[in-house]
Design an enzyme around this catalytic site. Structure first.
Site, PDB file in Angstrom:
ATOM      1  N   ALA A  13     168.767  34.423  80.326  1.00 44.65           N
ATOM      2  CA  ALA A  13     169.612  35.340  81.103  1.00 44.65           C
ATOM      3  C   ALA A  13     169.311  36.812  80.848  1.00 44.65           C
ATOM      4  O   ALA A  13     170.093  37.682  81.219  1.00 44.65           O
ATOM      5  CB  ALA A  13     171.086  35.051  80.813  1.00 44.65           C
ATOM      6  N   GLY A  18     169.563  34.397  85.898  1.00 43.14           N
ATOM      7  CA  GLY A  18     170.510  34.254  84.782  1.00 43.14           C
ATOM      8  C   GLY A  18     171.328  35.507  84.565  1.00 43.14           C
ATOM      9  O   GLY A  18     172.548  35.444  84.339  1.00 43.14           O
ATOM     10  N   SER A 138     165.954  23.350  91.568  1.00 37.99           N
ATOM     11  CA  SER A 138     165.170  24.106  92.558  1.00 37.99           C
ATOM     12  C   SER A 138     165.144  23.280  93.834  1.00 37.99           C
ATOM     13  O   SER A 138     165.366  22.064  93.806  1.00 37.99           O
ATOM     14  CB  SER A 138     163.731  24.296  92.048  1.00 37.99           C
ATOM     15  OG  SER A 138     162.873  24.727  93.091  1.00 37.99           O
ATOM     16  N   TYR A 151     155.723  21.671  88.111  1.00 36.66           N
ATOM     17  CA  TYR A 151     157.006  22.384  88.239  1.00 36.66           C
ATOM     18  C   TYR A 151     157.998  21.513  89.015  1.00 36.66           C
ATOM     19  O   TYR A 151     159.144  21.327  88.602  1.00 36.66           O
ATOM     20  CB  TYR A 151     156.778  23.721  88.952  1.00 36.66           C
ATOM     21  CG  TYR A 151     158.037  24.541  89.149  1.00 36.66           C
ATOM     22  CD1 TYR A 151     158.520  25.355  88.137  1.00 36.66           C
ATOM     23  CD2 TYR A 151     158.744  24.479  90.345  1.00 36.66           C
ATOM     24  CE1 TYR A 151     159.680  26.099  88.312  1.00 36.66           C
ATOM     25  CE2 TYR A 151     159.901  25.223  90.536  1.00 36.66           C
ATOM     26  CZ  TYR A 151     160.369  26.031  89.521  1.00 36.66           C
ATOM     27  OH  TYR A 151     161.516  26.764  89.703  1.00 36.66           O
ATOM     28  N   SER A 154     159.190  18.615  86.967  1.00 26.56           N
ATOM     29  CA  SER A 154     160.165  19.021  85.941  1.00 26.56           C
ATOM     30  C   SER A 154     161.551  19.191  86.564  1.00 26.56           C
ATOM     31  O   SER A 154     162.567  18.839  85.969  1.00 26.56           O
ATOM     32  CB  SER A 154     159.716  20.310  85.241  1.00 26.56           C
ATOM     33  OG  SER A 154     159.870  21.452  86.064  1.00 26.56           O
ATOM     34  N   LYS A 155     161.581  19.719  87.782  1.00 27.93           N
ATOM     35  CA  LYS A 155     162.880  19.958  88.432  1.00 27.93           C
ATOM     36  C   LYS A 155     163.482  18.654  88.992  1.00 27.93           C
ATOM     37  O   LYS A 155     164.707  18.491  88.996  1.00 27.93           O
ATOM     38  CB  LYS A 155     162.723  21.024  89.521  1.00 27.93           C
ATOM     39  CG  LYS A 155     162.353  22.422  88.980  1.00 27.93           C
ATOM     40  CD  LYS A 155     163.429  22.993  88.048  1.00 27.93           C
ATOM     41  CE  LYS A 155     163.132  24.430  87.626  1.00 27.93           C
ATOM     42  NZ  LYS A 155     164.173  25.019  86.781  1.00 27.93           N
TER      43      LYS A 155
HETATM   44  N1  LIG Z   1     163.027  32.641  91.484  1.00 23.33           N
HETATM   45  C1  LIG Z   1     163.009  31.550  92.226  1.00 23.33           C
HETATM   46  O1  LIG Z   1     162.531  31.564  93.377  1.00 23.33           O
HETATM   47  C2  LIG Z   1     163.605  30.283  91.750  1.00 23.33           C
HETATM   48  C3  LIG Z   1     163.923  30.069  90.421  1.00 23.33           C
HETATM   49  N2  LIG Z   1     164.455  28.871  90.033  1.00 23.33           N
HETATM   50  C4  LIG Z   1     164.805  28.628  88.645  1.00 23.33           C
HETATM   51  O2  LIG Z   1     165.773  29.582  88.212  1.00 23.33           O
HETATM   52  C5  LIG Z   1     165.644  29.801  86.820  1.00 23.33           C
HETATM   53  C6  LIG Z   1     165.559  31.304  86.553  1.00 23.33           C
HETATM   54  O3  LIG Z   1     164.420  31.799  87.202  1.00 23.33           O
HETATM   55  P1  LIG Z   1     164.184  33.337  87.546  1.00 23.33           P
HETATM   56  O4  LIG Z   1     165.364  34.141  87.203  1.00 23.33           O
HETATM   57  O5  LIG Z   1     163.635  33.371  88.924  1.00 23.33           O
HETATM   58  O6  LIG Z   1     162.978  33.631  86.546  1.00 23.33           O
HETATM   59  P2  LIG Z   1     162.647  34.891  85.611  1.00 23.33           P
HETATM   60  O7  LIG Z   1     161.253  34.623  85.152  1.00 23.33           O
HETATM   61  O8  LIG Z   1     162.972  36.156  86.267  1.00 23.33           O
HETATM   62  O9  LIG Z   1     163.667  34.697  84.385  1.00 23.33           O
HETATM   63  C7  LIG Z   1     163.540  33.622  83.513  1.00 23.33           C
HETATM   64  C8  LIG Z   1     164.054  34.024  82.141  1.00 23.33           C
HETATM   65  O10 LIG Z   1     163.884  32.880  81.304  1.00 23.33           O
HETATM   66  C9  LIG Z   1     163.371  33.318  80.069  1.00 23.33           C
HETATM   67  N3  LIG Z   1     162.635  32.231  79.414  1.00 23.33           N
HETATM   68  C10 LIG Z   1     161.391  31.771  79.679  1.00 23.33           C
HETATM   69  N4  LIG Z   1     161.060  30.807  78.821  1.00 23.33           N
HETATM   70  C11 LIG Z   1     162.127  30.627  78.004  1.00 23.33           C
HETATM   71  C12 LIG Z   1     162.405  29.770  76.913  1.00 23.33           C
HETATM   72  N5  LIG Z   1     161.484  28.909  76.439  1.00 23.33           N
HETATM   73  N6  LIG Z   1     163.599  29.832  76.311  1.00 23.33           N
HETATM   74  C13 LIG Z   1     164.536  30.719  76.736  1.00 23.33           C
HETATM   75  N7  LIG Z   1     164.329  31.582  77.746  1.00 23.33           N
HETATM   76  C14 LIG Z   1     163.140  31.529  78.382  1.00 23.33           C
HETATM   77  C15 LIG Z   1     162.472  34.502  80.396  1.00 23.33           C
HETATM   78  O11 LIG Z   1     162.262  35.332  79.257  1.00 23.33           O
HETATM   79  C16 LIG Z   1     163.261  35.165  81.501  1.00 23.33           C
HETATM   80  O12 LIG Z   1     164.140  36.145  80.998  1.00 23.33           O
HETATM   81  C17 LIG Z   1     164.416  28.994  86.384  1.00 23.33           C
HETATM   82  O13 LIG Z   1     164.835  27.762  85.845  1.00 23.33           O
HETATM   83  C18 LIG Z   1     163.663  28.769  87.676  1.00 23.33           C
HETATM   84  O14 LIG Z   1     162.847  27.620  87.621  1.00 23.33           O
HETATM   85  C19 LIG Z   1     164.719  27.860  90.923  1.00 23.33           C
HETATM   86  C20 LIG Z   1     164.420  28.034  92.226  1.00 23.33           C
HETATM   87  C21 LIG Z   1     163.872  29.244  92.756  1.00 23.33           C
HETATM   88  C1  LIG Z   2     155.922  30.873  91.206  1.00 19.65           C
HETATM   89  C2  LIG Z   2     156.663  29.830  91.961  1.00 19.65           C
HETATM   90  C3  LIG Z   2     158.025  29.572  91.430  1.00 19.65           C
HETATM   91  C4  LIG Z   2     158.763  28.548  92.275  1.00 19.65           C
HETATM   92  C5  LIG Z   2     160.210  28.737  92.125  1.00 19.65           C
HETATM   93  C6  LIG Z   2     160.975  27.788  92.955  1.00 19.65           C
HETATM   94  O1  LIG Z   2     161.642  26.916  92.426  1.00 19.65           O
HETATM   95  C7  LIG Z   2     160.914  28.087  94.342  1.00 19.65           C
HETATM   96  C8  LIG Z   2     161.042  27.322  95.395  1.00 19.65           C
HETATM   97  C9  LIG Z   2     160.919  27.959  96.648  1.00 19.65           C
HETATM   98  C10 LIG Z   2     160.652  27.647  97.888  1.00 19.65           C
HETATM   99  C11 LIG Z   2     160.210  26.468  98.441  1.00 19.65           C
HETATM  100  C12 LIG Z   2     159.684  26.507  99.669  1.00 19.65           C
HETATM  101  C13 LIG Z   2     159.161  25.335 100.295  1.00 19.65           C
HETATM  102  C14 LIG Z   2     158.475  25.454 101.424  1.00 19.65           C
HETATM  103  C15 LIG Z   2     157.929  24.246 102.076  1.00 19.65           C
HETATM  104  O2  LIG Z   2     158.815  23.873 103.097  1.00 19.65           O
HETATM  105  C16 LIG Z   2     156.537  24.475 102.637  1.00 19.65           C
HETATM  106  O3  LIG Z   2     156.575  25.583 103.488  1.00 19.65           O
HETATM  107  C17 LIG Z   2     155.532  24.739 101.576  1.00 19.65           C
HETATM  108  C18 LIG Z   2     154.958  23.457 101.079  1.00 19.65           C
HETATM  109  C19 LIG Z   2     153.721  23.739 100.267  1.00 19.65           C
HETATM  110  C20 LIG Z   2     153.591  22.743  99.165  1.00 19.65           C
HETATM  111  O4  LIG Z   2     153.144  21.604  99.424  1.00 19.65           O
HETATM  112  O5  LIG Z   2     153.932  23.074  98.040  1.00 19.65           O
END
Ligand SMILES: NC(=O)C1=CN([C@@H]2O[C@H](COP(=O)(O)OP(=O)(O)OC[C@H]3O[C@@H](n4cnc5c(N)ncnc54)[C@H](O)[C@@H]3O)[C@@H](O)[C@H]2O)C=CC1
Ligand SMILES: CCCCCC(=O)/C=C/C=C\C=C\C=C\[C@@H](O)[C@@H](O)CCCC(=O)O
Length: 249
Positions: A13, A18, A138, A151, A154-155
């Site tokens: 967070a 977070g 996710s 990824y 894992s989700k």
């Molecule tokens: N940004 C996106 O598009 C999406 C994000 N998520 C999920 O939301 C959550 C937060 O992601 P964001 O805020 O986007 O990422 P972010 O990278 O901005 O923040 C993640 C935070 O987690 C911390 N972190 C990383 N490894 C760690 C560990 N081993 N122990 C404790 N803290 C750790 C980092 O230092 C960072 O502060 C993640 O679980 C991510 O997979 C899910 C869907 C979409």
């Molecule tokens: C750096 C990547 C972090 C991913 C974080 C996360 O959880 C994000 C999900 C976001 C969006 C998902 C979009 C899905 C789009 C599909 O409908 C299609 O357009 C793309 C499919 C491509 C594929 O096979 O992966």
């Protein structure tokens, strides 16, 4: 859930989603412990939140969610300071297919550890008051991704974990609920760090959602009292899915 006098723990967070969830809860009067692996960032974010919302309402701790001792310490310092825990948000996560073992360790094993510790802390027969565990899943935890297979795996695991704990009779009897959030692409550094390599390939023209929508989604989860074991889809790109519950049964 009535948020008065409640206490939340949020992992990962120091920034991103977070941090946004922490500010949302603090603004509603919830006391919050933020934790993160990044010591410098969790310290500056923690101090900034304490200045805005009051030192009596905020603590911060360094915690790598892969480290059981550090994770236990987060629960301990929270109980020492605030005397209870009601909401646990297992948010920490990484996206790095080249380092896929880390993705499994942080996203899945970290969520397993956090869910187990939360269950122990919240259940009424172990001195808790009941409450809710919110696991950060996710959209890729409910639909596959050929670009981010580990990824996504894992989700999917996080979703299965959440549903399985929700079905445990002893959790229901002791007032602990388990839910998850399933967002599409949110505008955080997780996306922008990778944007040069990945965005064109994966997201195409998909626009990124603001982290604000995650605050809204969290409050929907907390308010929907009959939700247990479901995932809330957060995807403004598809209005038919957005803010709808997904049940993988
Ligand atoms: N940004 C996106 O598009 C999406 C994000 N998520 C999920 O939301 C959550 C937060 O992601 P964001 O805020 O986007 O990422 P972010 O990278 O901005 O923040 C993640 C935070 O987690 C911390 N972190 C990383 N490894 C760690 C560990 N081993 N122990 C404790 N803290 C750790 C980092 O230092 C960072 O502060 C993640 O679980 C991510 O997979 C899910 C869907 C979409
Ligand atoms: C750096 C990547 C972090 C991913 C974080 C996360 O959880 C994000 C999900 C976001 C969006 C998902 C979009 C899905 C789009 C599909 O409908 C299609 O357009 C793309 C499919 C491509 C594929 O096979 O992966």
């Amino acid at each position: 859930m009535d948020l008065a006098n409640k206490v939340a723990i949020i992992t990962g967070a120091a920034r991103g989603i977070g941090k946004t969830l922490a500010t949302g809860l603090l603004a509603k009067g919830v006391k919050v412990c933020i934790s993160d692996i990044n010591e410098e960032l969790v310290t500056s974010t923690g101090q900034s939140l304490a200045t805005t919302y009051g030192e009596q309402n905020v603590i911060f701790a360094v915690c790598d969610v892969r480290n059981e001792e550090q994770f236990k310490n987060v629960f301990q310092v929270t109980k020492n300071k605030f005397k209870r825990v009601d909401i646990v948000i297992n948010n920490a996560g990484v996206a790095d297919e080249e380092n896929w073992g880390k993705v499994v360790d942080v996203n899945l094993k970290g969520s397993i550890l956090g869910t187990q510790l939360a269950a122990e802390a919240l259940r009424k027969d172990r001195g808790g008051h009941g409450g809710i565990v919110v696991n950060m899943c996710s959209l890729l935890g409910v639909q596959p991704s050929s670009i981010l297979p580990v990824y996504s795996a894992s989700k999917y695991g996080v979703f299965g974990l959440t549903k399985s704990f929700a079905e445990m009779p002893e959790m229901k009897e002791n007032g602990v609920k388990f839910t998850c959030l399933c967002p599409g692409a949110i505008d955080t550094e997780m996306i922008t760090d990778n944007i040069q390599q990945m965005r064109k390939k994966f997201f195409g023209d998909t626009s990124l959602m603001s982290t604000d929508v995650m605050r809204e989604a969290l409050f929907k989860l907390l308010n929907d009292t009959d939700n247990n074991g479901e995932g809330l889809i957060v995807n403004q790109v598809d209005p038919d899915q957005h803010m709808k519950y997904f049940n993988s049964k």
